[in-house]
Design a protein around this motif. Structure first.
Motif, PDB file in Angstrom:
ATOM      1  N   SER A  17      10.894   8.556   4.022  1.00  0.00           N
ATOM      2  CA  SER A  17      10.712   7.887   2.728  1.00  0.00           C
ATOM      3  C   SER A  17      10.029   6.539   2.897  1.00  0.00           C
ATOM      4  N   LEU A  18       9.328   6.126   1.860  1.00  0.00           N
ATOM      5  CA  LEU A  18       8.737   4.804   1.763  1.00  0.00           C
ATOM      6  C   LEU A  18       8.823   4.351   0.315  1.00  0.00           C
ATOM      7  N   ARG A  19       8.870   3.048   0.121  1.00  0.00           N
ATOM      8  CA  ARG A  19       8.785   2.503  -1.233  1.00  0.00           C
ATOM      9  C   ARG A  19       7.608   1.533  -1.303  1.00  0.00           C
ATOM     10  N   LEU A  20       6.669   1.851  -2.162  1.00  0.00           N
ATOM     11  CA  LEU A  20       5.533   0.970  -2.397  1.00  0.00           C
ATOM     12  C   LEU A  20       5.855   0.025  -3.550  1.00  0.00           C
ATOM     13  N   SER A  21       5.324  -1.180  -3.451  1.00  0.00           N
ATOM     14  CA  SER A  21       5.477  -2.172  -4.509  1.00  0.00           C
ATOM     15  C   SER A  21       4.113  -2.600  -5.003  1.00  0.00           C
ATOM     16  N   CYS A  22       4.062  -2.960  -6.266  1.00  0.00           N
ATOM     17  CA  CYS A  22       2.842  -3.472  -6.875  1.00  0.00           C
ATOM     18  C   CYS A  22       3.228  -4.701  -7.688  1.00  0.00           C
ATOM     19  N   ALA A  23       2.855  -5.861  -7.197  1.00  0.00           N
ATOM     20  CA  ALA A  23       3.199  -7.115  -7.860  1.00  0.00           C
ATOM     21  C   ALA A  23       2.048  -7.566  -8.744  1.00  0.00           C
ATOM     22  N   ALA A  24       2.361  -7.905  -9.971  1.00  0.00           N
ATOM     23  CA  ALA A  24       1.349  -8.327 -10.931  1.00  0.00           C
ATOM     24  C   ALA A  24       1.428  -9.825 -11.176  1.00  0.00           C
ATOM     25  N   SER A  25       0.284 -10.421 -11.336  1.00  0.00           N
ATOM     26  CA  SER A  25       0.220 -11.835 -11.691  1.00  0.00           C
ATOM     27  C   SER A  25      -0.921 -12.022 -12.682  1.00  0.00           C
ATOM     28  N   GLY A  26      -0.956 -13.183 -13.281  1.00  0.00           N
ATOM     29  CA  GLY A  26      -1.998 -13.451 -14.259  1.00  0.00           C
ATOM     30  C   GLY A  26      -1.490 -13.194 -15.656  1.00  0.00           C
ATOM     31  N   ARG A  27      -2.197 -12.389 -16.376  1.00  0.00           N
ATOM     32  CA  ARG A  27      -1.877 -12.156 -17.783  1.00  0.00           C
ATOM     33  C   ARG A  27      -0.780 -11.114 -17.929  1.00  0.00           C
ATOM     34  N   THR A  28       0.363 -11.369 -17.318  1.00  0.00           N
ATOM     35  CA  THR A  28       1.419 -10.361 -17.285  1.00  0.00           C
ATOM     36  C   THR A  28       2.224 -10.288 -18.580  1.00  0.00           C
ATOM     37  N   PHE A  29       1.977 -11.211 -19.539  1.00  0.00           N
ATOM     38  CA  PHE A  29       2.715 -11.114 -20.781  1.00  0.00           C
ATOM     39  C   PHE A  29       2.205  -9.958 -21.634  1.00  0.00           C
ATOM     40  N   SER A  30       1.014  -9.453 -21.291  1.00  0.00           N
ATOM     41  CA  SER A  30       0.484  -8.321 -22.038  1.00  0.00           C
ATOM     42  C   SER A  30       1.269  -7.059 -21.705  1.00  0.00           C
ATOM     43  N   ARG A  31       1.232  -6.137 -22.589  1.00  0.00           N
ATOM     44  CA  ARG A  31       1.988  -4.898 -22.420  1.00  0.00           C
ATOM     45  C   ARG A  31       1.151  -3.886 -21.653  1.00  0.00           C
ATOM     46  N   TYR A  32       1.217  -3.980 -20.344  1.00  0.00           N
ATOM     47  CA  TYR A  32       0.454  -3.093 -19.493  1.00  0.00           C
ATOM     48  C   TYR A  32       1.294  -1.895 -19.042  1.00  0.00           C
ATOM     49  N   ALA A  33       0.690  -0.711 -19.130  1.00  0.00           N
ATOM     50  CA  ALA A  33       1.215   0.447 -18.421  1.00  0.00           C
ATOM     51  C   ALA A  33       0.677   0.377 -16.995  1.00  0.00           C
ATOM     52  N   MET A  34       1.332   1.058 -16.082  1.00  0.00           N
ATOM     53  CA  MET A  34       0.916   0.989 -14.685  1.00  0.00           C
ATOM     54  C   MET A  34       0.897   2.372 -14.074  1.00  0.00           C
ATOM     55  N   GLY A  35      -0.042   2.559 -13.201  1.00  0.00           N
ATOM     56  CA  GLY A  35      -0.137   3.853 -12.543  1.00  0.00           C
ATOM     57  C   GLY A  35      -0.370   3.709 -11.054  1.00  0.00           C
ATOM     58  N   TRP A  36      -0.064   4.770 -10.326  1.00  0.00           N
ATOM     59  CA  TRP A  36      -0.348   4.853  -8.899  1.00  0.00           C
ATOM     60  C   TRP A  36      -1.367   5.979  -8.675  1.00  0.00           C
ATOM     61  N   PHE A  37      -2.322   5.710  -7.817  1.00  0.00           N
ATOM     62  CA  PHE A  37      -3.335   6.682  -7.434  1.00  0.00           C
ATOM     63  C   PHE A  37      -3.389   6.712  -5.914  1.00  0.00           C
ATOM     64  N   ARG A  38      -4.034   7.722  -5.376  1.00  0.00           N
ATOM     65  CA  ARG A  38      -4.211   7.791  -3.930  1.00  0.00           C
ATOM     66  C   ARG A  38      -5.545   8.427  -3.599  1.00  0.00           C
ATOM     67  N   GLN A  39      -6.054   8.053  -2.427  1.00  0.00           N
ATOM     68  CA  GLN A  39      -7.300   8.632  -1.950  1.00  0.00           C
ATOM     69  C   GLN A  39      -7.144   8.949  -0.478  1.00  0.00           C
ATOM     70  N   ALA A  40      -7.195  10.230  -0.189  1.00  0.00           N
ATOM     71  CA  ALA A  40      -7.126  10.702   1.186  1.00  0.00           C
ATOM     72  C   ALA A  40      -8.523  10.671   1.799  1.00  0.00           C
ATOM     73  N   PRO A  41      -8.615  10.616   3.138  1.00  0.00           N
ATOM     74  CA  PRO A  41      -9.933  10.587   3.783  1.00  0.00           C
ATOM     75  C   PRO A  41     -10.794  11.767   3.356  1.00  0.00           C
ATOM     76  N   GLY A  42     -12.003  11.480   2.910  1.00  0.00           N
ATOM     77  CA  GLY A  42     -12.937  12.525   2.534  1.00  0.00           C
ATOM     78  C   GLY A  42     -12.675  13.171   1.191  1.00  0.00           C
ATOM     79  N   LYS A  43     -11.712  12.644   0.453  1.00  0.00           N
ATOM     80  CA  LYS A  43     -11.378  13.235  -0.839  1.00  0.00           C
ATOM     81  C   LYS A  43     -11.524  12.207  -1.956  1.00  0.00           C
ATOM     82  N   ALA A  44     -11.585  12.717  -3.172  1.00  0.00           N
ATOM     83  CA  ALA A  44     -11.682  11.837  -4.333  1.00  0.00           C
ATOM     84  C   ALA A  44     -10.325  11.207  -4.629  1.00  0.00           C
ATOM     85  N   ARG A  45     -10.359  10.070  -5.291  1.00  0.00           N
ATOM     86  CA  ARG A  45      -9.108   9.442  -5.692  1.00  0.00           C
ATOM     87  C   ARG A  45      -8.420  10.309  -6.738  1.00  0.00           C
ATOM     88  N   GLU A  46      -7.094  10.420  -6.655  1.00  0.00           N
ATOM     89  CA  GLU A  46      -6.361  11.264  -7.578  1.00  0.00           C
ATOM     90  C   GLU A  46      -5.155  10.519  -8.165  1.00  0.00           C
TER      91      GLU A  46
END
Length: 125
Positions: A17-46
């Motif tokens: 197991s691993l836990r990834l974190s994504c820290a936001a700064s700047g205009r964080t008062f806005s109502r942002y949705a967030m997503g995770w994507f990944r790109q394997a070697p030689g493949k498109a981002r998904e």
């Protein structure tokens, strides 16, 4: 404008197991949705997972459903991706992205409001 910084990547054995974190700064008062994507070697981002700004709606790619969990801590302006039962095919650079439109994240729209720099996850067999 919001800035995103990922952390938590690394090398793990299959089944681990691993836990990834994504820290936001700047205009964080806005109502942002967030997503995770990944790109394997030689493949498109998904698309991997997304969460609405309120946290009430989540969506996952079929390949990670039941193994990965996306969550958020509004007080810390941080989003997480808990990854369990990792497989070698999960090896990729993982990116977080933010947008005011959850649908745009789920669709993998390239023109999102903000992207992180990526963090490498390597799963050994």
């Amino acid at each position: 404008q919001v800035q995103l910084v990922e952390s938590g990547g690394g090398l793990v054995q299959a089944g681990g197991s691993l836990r990834l974190s994504c820290a936001a700064s700047g205009r964080t008062f806005s109502r942002y949705a967030m997503g995770w994507f990944r790109q394997a070697p030689g493949k498109a981002r998904e698309f991997v997972a997304a969460i609405s700004w309120s946290g009430s709606i989540t969506d996952y790619a079929a390949s990670v459903e039941g193994r990965f969990t996306i969550s958020m801590d509004n007080a810390k302006n941080t989003w997480y991706l808990q990854m369990n039962n990792l497989k070698p095919e999960d090896t990729a650079v993982y990116y977080c992205a933010a947008d005011t439109r959850l649908a745009a994240l789920v669709a993998g729209n390239e023109a999102l409001d903000a992207w992180g720099q990526g963090t490498l996850v390597t799963v050994s067999s």
